[in-house]
Scaffold this active site. Structure first.
Site, PDB file in Angstrom:
ATOM      1  N   HIS A 114      11.592  22.416 -26.295  1.00  0.00           N
ATOM      2  CA  HIS A 114      12.987  21.985 -26.320  1.00  0.00           C
ATOM      3  C   HIS A 114      13.082  20.477 -26.515  1.00  0.00           C
ATOM      4  CE1 HIS A 114      13.744  20.920 -21.761  1.00  0.00           C
ATOM      5  NE2 HIS A 114      12.696  20.305 -22.234  1.00  0.00           N
ATOM      6  N   CYS A 134      11.966  14.184 -22.142  1.00  0.00           N
ATOM      7  CA  CYS A 134      12.596  15.390 -22.684  1.00  0.00           C
ATOM      8  C   CYS A 134      13.512  15.080 -23.868  1.00  0.00           C
ATOM      9  CB  CYS A 134      13.350  16.148 -21.596  1.00  0.00           C
ATOM     10  SG  CYS A 134      12.251  17.142 -20.553  1.00  0.00           S
ATOM     11  N   HIS A 172       8.981  19.145 -27.297  1.00  0.00           N
ATOM     12  CA  HIS A 172       7.804  19.273 -26.428  1.00  0.00           C
ATOM     13  C   HIS A 172       7.959  20.590 -25.686  1.00  0.00           C
ATOM     14  CE1 HIS A 172      11.007  17.754 -23.946  1.00  0.00           C
ATOM     15  NE2 HIS A 172      10.426  18.390 -22.962  1.00  0.00           N
ATOM     16  N   HIS A 214       7.338  23.455 -22.404  1.00  0.00           N
ATOM     17  CA  HIS A 214       7.202  23.690 -20.968  1.00  0.00           C
ATOM     18  C   HIS A 214       6.675  25.102 -20.756  1.00  0.00           C
ATOM     19  CE1 HIS A 214       9.275  20.116 -19.417  1.00  0.00           C
ATOM     20  NE2 HIS A 214      10.156  20.273 -20.389  1.00  0.00           N
ATOM     21  N   ASP A 225       9.991  33.326 -25.733  1.00  0.00           N
ATOM     22  CA  ASP A 225       8.581  32.941 -25.667  1.00  0.00           C
ATOM     23  C   ASP A 225       8.087  32.394 -27.010  1.00  0.00           C
ATOM     24  OD1 ASP A 225       6.118  32.646 -24.309  1.00  0.00           O
ATOM     25  OD2 ASP A 225       5.374  34.493 -25.222  1.00  0.00           O
ATOM     26  N   HIS A 226       7.449  31.220 -26.935  1.00  0.00           N
ATOM     27  CA  HIS A 226       6.916  30.533 -28.113  1.00  0.00           C
ATOM     28  C   HIS A 226       8.007  30.187 -29.132  1.00  0.00           C
ATOM     29  CE1 HIS A 226       3.143  31.648 -26.289  1.00  0.00           C
ATOM     30  NE2 HIS A 226       2.526  30.821 -27.104  1.00  0.00           N
ATOM     31  N   GLU A 250      10.836  24.814 -14.384  1.00  0.00           N
ATOM     32  CA  GLU A 250      10.506  24.128 -15.639  1.00  0.00           C
ATOM     33  C   GLU A 250       9.155  23.426 -15.509  1.00  0.00           C
ATOM     34  OE1 GLU A 250      13.404  22.137 -18.596  1.00  0.00           O
ATOM     35  OE2 GLU A 250      12.688  20.532 -17.289  1.00  0.00           O
TER      36      GLU A 250
END
Ligand code: NI
Length: 136
Positions: free
Chosen positions: A15, A34, A40, A42, A80-81, A125
């Site tokens: 995100h 962020c 980047h 998490h 996811d991913h 997170e």
């Protein structure tokens, strides 16, 4: 008598946090790392909590097989991913903070779970930063 059952799940996602109305400098000040324009990732840890009466026929509050499948289909398969900003519709115009992600997850699951059951989302997170949303 009410019991809370919990299911843990996990997804990795990228995100970027920013406010398009602000300068890069202000975004960097407020959102820190962020705000990195190149995104980047998490490792999100999710706990879905369902609270309700124990059903006398089964002894279950909710069938955990059903809850596991719901989380896989509605959340893990969607997030996811993924790059949350770019690939998940809900975040096209919504900053993908842990707070907003928890609300989006709650909304996705709420309609799929019996209305007699209370739903709460806990989202980590980082190992030390986590949020809770229960629909209030
Ligand atoms: Ni971040």
């Amino acid at each position: 008598m009410k019991v809370t059952v919990n299911r843990k799940a996990h997804f990795n996602a990228a995100h970027r946090l920013y406010n398009a109305d602000w300068t890069d400098a202000r975004n960097a000040t407020v959102f820190g790392k962020c705000a990195n324009p190149n995104y980047h990732g998490h490792n999100y840890e999710l706990i879905v909590s369902v609270k309700g009466e124990i059903h006398p026929d089964t002894g279950f509050v909710m069938d955990m097989k059903v809850l596991k499948q719901l989380i896989e289909t509605e959340i893990e398969d969607q997030f996811d991913h993924k790059n949350l900003n770019e690939e998940v519709e809900e975040f096209r115009k919504l900053n993908p903070t842990a707070e907003n992600i928890s609300v989006v997850i709650w909304n996705k699951l709420r309609s799929k779970i019996d209305a007699n059951l209370e739903l709460s989302i806990t989202l980590y997170e980082t190992p030390r930063n986590f949020v809770v949303y229960s629909g209030e």
